[in-house]
Design an enzyme around this catalytic site. Structure first.
Site, PDB file in Angstrom:
ATOM      1  N   ASP A 240       0.822  -1.212   0.000  1.00 57.06           N
ATOM      2  CA  ASP A 240       0.000   0.000   0.000  1.00 57.06           C
ATOM      3  C   ASP A 240       0.852   1.257   0.000  1.00 57.06           C
ATOM      4  O   ASP A 240       0.415   2.315  -0.447  1.00 57.06           O
ATOM      5  CB  ASP A 240      -0.940   0.004   1.211  1.00 57.06           C
ATOM      6  CG  ASP A 240      -2.100  -0.921   0.925  1.00 57.06           C
ATOM      7  OD1 ASP A 240      -1.919  -2.144   1.037  1.00 57.06           O
ATOM      8  OD2 ASP A 240      -3.164  -0.414   0.527  1.00 57.06           O
ATOM      9  N   ASN A 250       1.698  -2.991   4.149  1.00 60.16           N
ATOM     10  CA  ASN A 250       0.738  -3.836   3.426  1.00 60.16           C
ATOM     11  C   ASN A 250      -0.259  -4.372   4.446  1.00 60.16           C
ATOM     12  O   ASN A 250      -0.150  -4.105   5.657  1.00 60.16           O
ATOM     13  CB  ASN A 250       1.467  -4.963   2.670  1.00 60.16           C
ATOM     14  CG  ASN A 250       0.556  -5.670   1.684  1.00 60.16           C
ATOM     15  OD1 ASN A 250      -0.140  -5.031   0.905  1.00 60.16           O
ATOM     16  ND2 ASN A 250       0.523  -6.989   1.720  1.00 60.16           N
ATOM     17  N   LYS A 251      -1.198  -5.131   3.951  1.00 58.77           N
ATOM     18  CA  LYS A 251      -2.285  -5.649   4.791  1.00 58.77           C
ATOM     19  C   LYS A 251      -1.769  -6.244   6.099  1.00 58.77           C
ATOM     20  O   LYS A 251      -0.760  -6.945   6.105  1.00 58.77           O
ATOM     21  CB  LYS A 251      -3.049  -6.691   3.970  1.00 58.77           C
ATOM     22  CG  LYS A 251      -4.214  -7.363   4.628  1.00 58.77           C
ATOM     23  CD  LYS A 251      -5.215  -6.432   5.239  1.00 58.77           C
ATOM     24  CE  LYS A 251      -5.724  -5.333   4.345  1.00 58.77           C
ATOM     25  NZ  LYS A 251      -6.486  -4.282   5.075  1.00 58.77           N
TER      26      LYS A 251
HETATM   27  O1  MRU Z   1      -7.557  -3.011   2.934  1.00 59.99           O
HETATM   28  P1  MRU Z   1      -7.255  -3.378   1.518  1.00 59.99           P
HETATM   29  O2  MRU Z   1      -7.981  -4.591   1.054  1.00 59.99           O
HETATM   30  O3  MRU Z   1      -7.428  -2.194   0.595  1.00 59.99           O
HETATM   31  O4  MRU Z   1      -5.720  -3.745   1.516  1.00 59.99           O
HETATM   32  C1  MRU Z   1      -5.143  -4.158   0.315  1.00 59.99           C
HETATM   33  C2  MRU Z   1      -3.757  -4.596   0.455  1.00 59.99           C
HETATM   34  O5  MRU Z   1      -3.163  -4.563   1.505  1.00 59.99           O
HETATM   35  C3  MRU Z   1      -3.081  -5.042  -0.814  1.00 59.99           C
HETATM   36  O6  MRU Z   1      -2.153  -6.037  -0.537  1.00 59.99           O
HETATM   37  C4  MRU Z   1      -2.357  -3.848  -1.426  1.00 59.99           C
HETATM   38  O7  MRU Z   1      -3.231  -2.765  -1.600  1.00 59.99           O
HETATM   39  C5  MRU Z   1      -1.718  -4.176  -2.699  1.00 59.99           C
HETATM   40  S1  MRU Z   1      -2.909  -4.246  -3.984  1.00 59.99           S
HETATM   41  C6  MRU Z   1      -2.262  -4.504  -5.474  1.00 59.99           C
END
Ligand code: MRU
Length: 349
Positions: A240, A250-251
């Site tokens: 992110d 990231n997540k």
């Molecule tokens: O909360 P989210 O679902 O928006 O989080 C998404 C992520 O963490 C993805 O791994 C990240 O955005 C990469 S997407 C290509």
């Protein structure tokens, strides 16, 4: 691919697959104003860093169009439009692609002095469509570079959903996997469930199955055992926001996977476009981490699973320090440590 993540129609409707309902229901929402696009980002009808950026660009186009019906003076238009840009920016804090896409549209307006409001609105439409189109091309380029890291027969763990559903199409981490499969490599994917929003269980498994790419779902807490048993050959995740030193937001749960990967000598790769990099930040400590409503943790699909009144924490992202990141796959090539240098070079600095 039989589905699409989002698009702007000829008649200026933003259509999005409703990611809250997948995989049990495949349905699309139709959005005709920027406030609905903001809500769709905030409530995760659309999610994933690049997809959020593209959505914001489409939302700002809808805003500019409706503004042009009442404001004819360019300076007044600009000032009202920039307020809407700030509003859109507040939808979610961690994914830097949101701010990146908004800045791209804003700079177009700044350069547009001397144009009529109607001309500006046309330009914003064209720019939002360019952001959409470029995203797919960028993902395909990332795939070309990243696929080389995956050998025939690799079993690849991924976390969350960094696929077509998280982008304008093709995906970042899943784009690399798609490219390896297109190169006739036999790749199988292990998707963890990714509590609490279950992007892995609901979205990654669904989109890979749609493409007939073999995928096995595991509970989040199974990754360590599988790595120790030698059943995972590589990890690929999206991002992110990446700081200039290569720390990766990231997540939530990515950090745990990265530490386990290092402990078990499994390579840990991040696939992300340059628009996910934030060169204004020295390290991941400066990345704002979104905290979401505790209801996402105490409920599963609207059904309460924890005692009434229990305290719950819901950080949506974590930061993986650069020492755990084996390589960062971008549209400009694969970057290796030291990231301060390789990231700067990717930007031509
Ligand atoms: O909360 P989210 O679902 O928006 O989080 C998404 C992520 O963490 C993805 O791994 C990240 O955005 C990469 S997407 C290509």
């Amino acid at each position: 691919m039989a589905f699409f993540t989002l698009r702007l129609t000829e008649s200026d409707v933003v259509e999005m697959i409703d990611q809250r309902k997948l995989p049990l229901e495949v349905s699309y929402v139709e959005l005709t104003n920027y406030k609905d696009v903001y809500d769709a980002i905030k409530n995760m009808i659309v999610r994933g860093a690049p997809a959020i950026g593209v959505s914001a660009a489409f939302g700002l186009y809808l805003a500019s169009k409706s503004l042009s019906q009442s404001v004819r003076d360019f300076d007044a238009f600009k000032s009202e439009f920039f307020k809407i840009c700030d509003f859109m920016f507040s939808a979610r804090p961690t994914a830097v692609n949101l701010g990146w896409a908004i800045e791209r549209i804003k700079s177009l307006v700044i350069k547009g002095n001397g144009k009529t409001v109607n001309e500006m609105v046309k330009d914003i439409r064209a720019e939002s469509l360019r952001i959409f189109k470029e995203d797919v091309e960028i993902n395909k380029n990332m795939g070309i570079y990243g696929a080389k890291l995956l050998k025939d027969g690799f079993r690849v763990l991924t976390h969350c959903n960094a696929g077509a559903l998280a982008t304008a199409g093709y995906g970042t981490a899943l784009g690399v996997i798609r490219a390896a499969v297109e190169n006739n490599k036999r790749i199988s994917v292990i998707s963890d469930e990714t509590r609490p929003f279950l992007q892995g269980a609901r979205l990654t498994t669904w989109e890979l199955m749609e493409d007939n790419i073999p995928v096995t779902l595991i509970a989040d807490n199974s990754a360590g055992l599988l790595m120790r048993k030698g059943k995972i050959d590589a990890v690929i995740v999206g991002a992110d926001r990446i700081a200039s030193n290569g720390d990766v937001a990231n997540k939530i749960g990515t950090y745990q996977v990265a530490v386990l990967a290092k402990e078990n000598n499994v390579p840990f790769y991040v696939a992300a476009p340059l628009s996910t990099m934030d060169l204004t930040l020295e390290s991941g400590d400066e990345i704002p981490v979104e905290e979401r409503d505790a209801s996402e943790v105490v409920n599963v699909f609207g059904k309460r699973i924890a005692p009434n009144g229990v305290k719950a924490l819901n950080y949506a992202f974590d930061i993986t320090p650069n020492k755990y990141v084996g390589a960062i796959i971008t549209e400009k090539g694969v970057l290796y440590p030291p990231y301060k240098k390789s990231i700067a070079e990717a930007f031509g600095k």
